[in-house]
Design a protein around this motif. Structure first.
Motif, PDB file in Angstrom:
ATOM      1  N   LEU A  73      34.919 -35.454  14.077  1.00  0.00           N
ATOM      2  CA  LEU A  73      34.415 -36.480  13.172  1.00  0.00           C
ATOM      3  C   LEU A  73      33.000 -36.802  13.598  1.00  0.00           C
ATOM      4  N   CYS A  74      32.072 -36.834  12.667  1.00  0.00           N
ATOM      5  CA  CYS A  74      30.702 -37.185  13.012  1.00  0.00           C
ATOM      6  C   CYS A  74      30.413 -38.624  12.578  1.00  0.00           C
ATOM      7  N   ILE A  75      29.652 -39.303  13.409  1.00  0.00           N
ATOM      8  CA  ILE A  75      29.316 -40.710  13.190  1.00  0.00           C
ATOM      9  C   ILE A  75      27.803 -40.822  12.999  1.00  0.00           C
ATOM     10  N   PRO A  76      27.315 -40.992  11.766  1.00  0.00           N
ATOM     11  CA  PRO A  76      25.879 -41.030  11.499  1.00  0.00           C
ATOM     12  C   PRO A  76      25.244 -42.405  11.667  1.00  0.00           C
ATOM     13  N   THR A  77      26.026 -43.432  11.976  1.00  0.00           N
ATOM     14  CA  THR A  77      25.623 -44.834  11.845  1.00  0.00           C
ATOM     15  C   THR A  77      24.309 -45.181  12.519  1.00  0.00           C
ATOM     16  N   ALA A  78      24.087 -44.712  13.749  1.00  0.00           N
ATOM     17  CA  ALA A  78      22.874 -45.090  14.490  1.00  0.00           C
ATOM     18  C   ALA A  78      21.607 -44.687  13.753  1.00  0.00           C
TER      19      ALA A  78
END
Length: 224
Positions: free
Chosen positions: A33-38
């Motif tokens: 799962l990739c987390i792009p939030t930053a």
């Protein structure tokens, strides 16, 4: 939790070998799962940055390594959906790929979403950080790297490890990130710290910390 804390993604064979070792199986057999939030929180953020990260079009290899599957976990969305759903997604994943951008913005949303509280209960999950995605698991980032400001102030992050990270050491695009600047930063950070370049990562497994590098790095010991 197992961690691979990179400066610029999986940039060389040694870092990729460390990732495979943490996974315990080939990347092609692993789900992420990739987390792009930053990428939304940095002062110079633009909507293209998160898209490049998610799509594998960025120069920082993360999502395009040949994973069995890749999904997107956007932290700002999690408080508005059923917790049992997104928790099951995280529990079923082999790896989290966490984008760079602003570490304090990411820290805020990791806490607000509930992901920060969940992570320590996932000993087999491999957390792969990119720049701010690596810095967020440290105790603090130092005032040099404060961009987005939390309501509480300060520069504290999640403290999942006991050392801090100075990224992009001597990178041409970051002339301010010199070794001299890293030494000044380390003098005030108050804990063990590493300065790392784009060919370097820090591997953490079973409490053991190992630097994996084909580049340049420095360790700062506050007791010496």
């Amino acid at each position: 939790m197992k961690l691979l804390l990179t400066d610029s993604g999986v940039k060389n064979a040694r870092i990729q070998d460390a990732l495979v070792d943490l996974l315990g199986k080939p990347i092609a057999e692993s789900s992420a799962l990739c987390i792009p939030t930053a990428g939304y929180g940095a002062p110079d953020a633009d909507p293209g940055g998160p898209w490049r990260f998610i799509s594998g079009q960025s120069p920082y290899p993360m999502t395009a390594l040949g994973w069995k599957s890749v999904g997107v976990l956007e932290l700002t969305a999690l408080p508005s959906i059923e917790k049992a759903s997104w928790v099951s997604w995280v529990r079923e994943a082999d790896a989290l790929l966490v984008n760079g951008g602003d570490a304090l913005y990411l820290s805020h949303w990791m806490r607000e979403s509930g992901l920060a509280a969940l992570l320590p209960s996932l000993p087999e999950l491999v957390y792969v950080g990119l720049s701010a995605g690596s810095m967020v698991v440290t105790p603090r980032i130092g005032q040099d790297f404060v961009g987005w400001k939390p309501a509480t102030g300060g520069d504290s992050t999640l403290g999942l490890v006991d050392f801090s990270i100075f990224p992009h050491l001597d990178h041409p695009a970051c002339p301010e990130n010199s070794m001299a600047a890293a030494e000044r930063w380390a003098a005030g950070i108050g804990c063990p710290a590493y300065a790392i370049d784009e060919q370097t990562a820090i591997k953490v497994a079973d409490g053991a910390v190992e630097v994996v590098s084909e580049g340049h790095w420095e360790f700062f010991d506050p007791t010496s």
